[in-house]
Motif scaffolding. Structure first.
Motif, PDB file in Angstrom:
ATOM      1  N   ASP A  81       0.812  -1.224   0.000  1.00  0.00           N
ATOM      2  CA  ASP A  81       0.000   0.000   0.000  1.00  0.00           C
ATOM      3  C   ASP A  81       0.842   1.269   0.000  1.00  0.00           C
ATOM      4  OD1 ASP A  81       0.846   0.138   2.659  1.00  0.00           O
ATOM      5  OD2 ASP A  81      -1.177   0.289   3.470  1.00  0.00           O
ATOM      6  N   ARG A  82       2.147   1.167   0.253  1.00  0.00           N
ATOM      7  CA  ARG A  82       3.025   2.325   0.121  1.00  0.00           C
ATOM      8  C   ARG A  82       3.241   2.653  -1.354  1.00  0.00           C
ATOM      9  NH1 ARG A  82       1.974   5.054   3.644  1.00  0.00           N
ATOM     10  NH2 ARG A  82       0.210   3.717   3.424  1.00  0.00           N
ATOM     11  N   LEU A  83       3.143   1.633  -2.221  1.00  0.00           N
ATOM     12  CA  LEU A  83       3.339   1.834  -3.657  1.00  0.00           C
ATOM     13  C   LEU A  83       2.069   2.291  -4.355  1.00  0.00           C
ATOM     14  CD1 LEU A  83       5.485  -1.324  -4.497  1.00  0.00           C
ATOM     15  CD2 LEU A  83       6.278   0.996  -4.011  1.00  0.00           C
TER      16      LEU A  83
ATOM     17  N   LYS B 125      -6.950  -0.091  -2.087  1.00  0.00           N
ATOM     18  CA  LYS B 125      -7.910   0.809  -2.717  1.00  0.00           C
ATOM     19  C   LYS B 125      -9.224   0.805  -1.945  1.00  0.00           C
ATOM     20  CE  LYS B 125     -10.509   1.808  -6.936  1.00  0.00           C
ATOM     21  NZ  LYS B 125     -11.007   2.980  -6.290  1.00  0.00           N
ATOM     22  N   HIS B 126      -9.705  -0.370  -1.587  1.00  0.00           N
ATOM     23  CA  HIS B 126     -10.954  -0.465  -0.831  1.00  0.00           C
ATOM     24  C   HIS B 126     -10.839   0.272   0.499  1.00  0.00           C
ATOM     25  CE1 HIS B 126     -13.687  -2.288   2.130  1.00  0.00           C
ATOM     26  NE2 HIS B 126     -14.545  -2.214   1.132  1.00  0.00           N
ATOM     27  N   PHE B 127      -9.731   0.084   1.193  1.00  0.00           N
ATOM     28  CA  PHE B 127      -9.528   0.764   2.469  1.00  0.00           C
ATOM     29  C   PHE B 127      -9.630   2.281   2.305  1.00  0.00           C
ATOM     30  CE2 PHE B 127      -6.736   2.995   5.418  1.00  0.00           C
ATOM     31  CZ  PHE B 127      -7.263   2.608   6.639  1.00  0.00           C
ATOM     32  N   SER B 128      -8.931   2.833   1.290  1.00  0.00           N
ATOM     33  CA  SER B 128      -8.960   4.279   1.054  1.00  0.00           C
ATOM     34  C   SER B 128     -10.353   4.765   0.696  1.00  0.00           C
ATOM     35  CB  SER B 128      -7.999   4.656  -0.076  1.00  0.00           C
ATOM     36  OG  SER B 128      -6.679   4.495   0.330  1.00  0.00           O
ATOM     37  N   ASP B 129     -11.008   4.048  -0.215  1.00  0.00           N
ATOM     38  CA  ASP B 129     -12.364   4.443  -0.633  1.00  0.00           C
ATOM     39  C   ASP B 129     -13.335   4.391   0.535  1.00  0.00           C
ATOM     40  OD1 ASP B 129     -11.350   4.701  -3.184  1.00  0.00           O
ATOM     41  OD2 ASP B 129     -12.331   2.911  -3.985  1.00  0.00           O
ATOM     42  N   ASP B 130     -13.254   3.329   1.323  1.00  0.00           N
ATOM     43  CA  ASP B 130     -14.160   3.143   2.458  1.00  0.00           C
ATOM     44  C   ASP B 130     -13.922   4.217   3.524  1.00  0.00           C
ATOM     45  OD1 ASP B 130     -16.225   1.529   3.747  1.00  0.00           O
ATOM     46  OD2 ASP B 130     -14.653   0.878   5.138  1.00  0.00           O
ATOM     47  N   LEU B 131     -12.664   4.505   3.817  1.00  0.00           N
ATOM     48  CA  LEU B 131     -12.333   5.533   4.807  1.00  0.00           C
ATOM     49  C   LEU B 131     -12.848   6.899   4.352  1.00  0.00           C
ATOM     50  CD1 LEU B 131     -10.899   6.294   7.452  1.00  0.00           C
ATOM     51  CD2 LEU B 131      -8.806   6.591   6.107  1.00  0.00           C
ATOM     52  N   SER B 132     -12.676   7.206   3.084  1.00  0.00           N
ATOM     53  CA  SER B 132     -13.144   8.476   2.547  1.00  0.00           C
ATOM     54  C   SER B 132     -14.661   8.607   2.699  1.00  0.00           C
ATOM     55  CB  SER B 132     -12.747   8.581   1.074  1.00  0.00           C
ATOM     56  OG  SER B 132     -13.182   9.790   0.524  1.00  0.00           O
ATOM     57  N   GLN B 133     -15.363   7.536   2.412  1.00  0.00           N
ATOM     58  CA  GLN B 133     -16.827   7.531   2.539  1.00  0.00           C
ATOM     59  C   GLN B 133     -17.245   7.734   4.003  1.00  0.00           C
ATOM     60  OE1 GLN B 133     -18.814   3.764   1.641  1.00  0.00           O
ATOM     61  NE2 GLN B 133     -20.274   4.914   0.387  1.00  0.00           N
TER      62      GLN B 133
ATOM     63  N   MET C  31      -3.639  -7.310  -2.951  1.00  0.00           N
ATOM     64  CA  MET C  31      -3.200  -6.347  -1.929  1.00  0.00           C
ATOM     65  C   MET C  31      -3.468  -4.909  -2.398  1.00  0.00           C
ATOM     66  SD  MET C  31      -2.349  -8.181   0.570  1.00  0.00           S
ATOM     67  CE  MET C  31      -1.857  -6.831   1.607  1.00  0.00           C
ATOM     68  N   PHE C  32      -3.213  -4.626  -3.680  1.00  0.00           N
ATOM     69  CA  PHE C  32      -3.519  -3.295  -4.208  1.00  0.00           C
ATOM     70  C   PHE C  32      -5.024  -3.030  -4.148  1.00  0.00           C
ATOM     71  CE2 PHE C  32       0.507  -3.443  -7.055  1.00  0.00           C
ATOM     72  CZ  PHE C  32       1.274  -2.862  -6.063  1.00  0.00           C
ATOM     73  N   SER C  33      -5.835  -4.041  -4.455  1.00  0.00           N
ATOM     74  CA  SER C  33      -7.301  -3.891  -4.388  1.00  0.00           C
ATOM     75  C   SER C  33      -7.759  -3.642  -2.959  1.00  0.00           C
ATOM     76  CB  SER C  33      -7.997  -5.139  -4.936  1.00  0.00           C
ATOM     77  OG  SER C  33      -7.771  -5.278  -6.308  1.00  0.00           O
ATOM     78  N   ILE C  34      -7.185  -4.366  -2.010  1.00  0.00           N
ATOM     79  CA  ILE C  34      -7.532  -4.163  -0.595  1.00  0.00           C
ATOM     80  C   ILE C  34      -7.154  -2.746  -0.169  1.00  0.00           C
ATOM     81  CG2 ILE C  34      -6.908  -4.840   1.772  1.00  0.00           C
ATOM     82  CD1 ILE C  34      -6.716  -7.758   0.675  1.00  0.00           C
TER      83      ILE C  34
END
Length: 174
Positions: free
Chosen positions: A89-91, A138-146, A133-136
């Motif tokens: 997730d750093r990348l 992305k989901h984390f960022s999208d979910d947190l933003s929501q 891992m990249f999908s997870i």
């Protein structure tokens, strides 16, 4: 295949990133990432450059993460062979950057990826896991933003401001 790779001869770039540009937030993040990566690399990886960056990986944006895109370009031009980073997730936290990294692995431009927190092999299963891992991420960022938007909206509806109280609003709640 992956077992035959002599990692001591590859030229690794250590990439450390934190999302926030705010100096008070996540202040230990980059130094801690570098510390753990260097310890992990001791005696087995040849780190020739350390890249530090402050900026979100949620969106594909060269203005937010110019050093990351320069790093990928340098790899495409043969300056470096491999990347060491604290975690996938750093990348990337977006699918275009994640897809570019996986494509660069497929094309042999990135010869290896190493993470102290995850085991990666440059084979079909390893790339599948990396994509997940990249999908997870992305989901984390999208979910947190929501969730943040929902909380800000709820606070606004309750008459609470997001920062300094505005005239006519009370930050204290009974």
């Amino acid at each position: 295949l992956d077992e035959e790779l002599d990692r001591t001869k590859l030229r690794y770039v250590l990439y450390a990133r934190r999302s926030s540009k705010d100096e008070g937030s996540q202040v230990r993040s980059i130094p801690d990432q570098i510390k753990y990566c260097k310890k992990y690399a001791e005696g087995k990886l040849n780190i020739i450059k350390i890249v530090k960056e402050n900026g979100s990986a949620k969106k594909l944006d060269k203005k937010i993460r110019p050093k990351f895109y320069d790093l990928l370009e340098d790899i495409e031009n043969g300056k470096y062979d491999a990347i060491l980073s604290y975690a996938p997730d750093r990348l990337s936290r977006n699918m275009l950057d994640g897809g570019r990294i996986i494509n660069m692995l497929d094309e042999g431009m990135i010869k290896d990826l190493q993470f102290p927190t995850h085991h990666f092999t440059n084979d079909p299963s390893g790339k599948l896991t990396l994509g997940i891992m990249f999908s997870i991420s992305k989901h984390f960022s999208d979910d947190l933003s929501q969730k943040v938007r929902r909380g800000v909206s709820g606070n606004w509806e309750d008459g609470k401001s997001g920062g300094q109280p505005k005239w006519g609003y009370d930050r204290e709640v009974d």
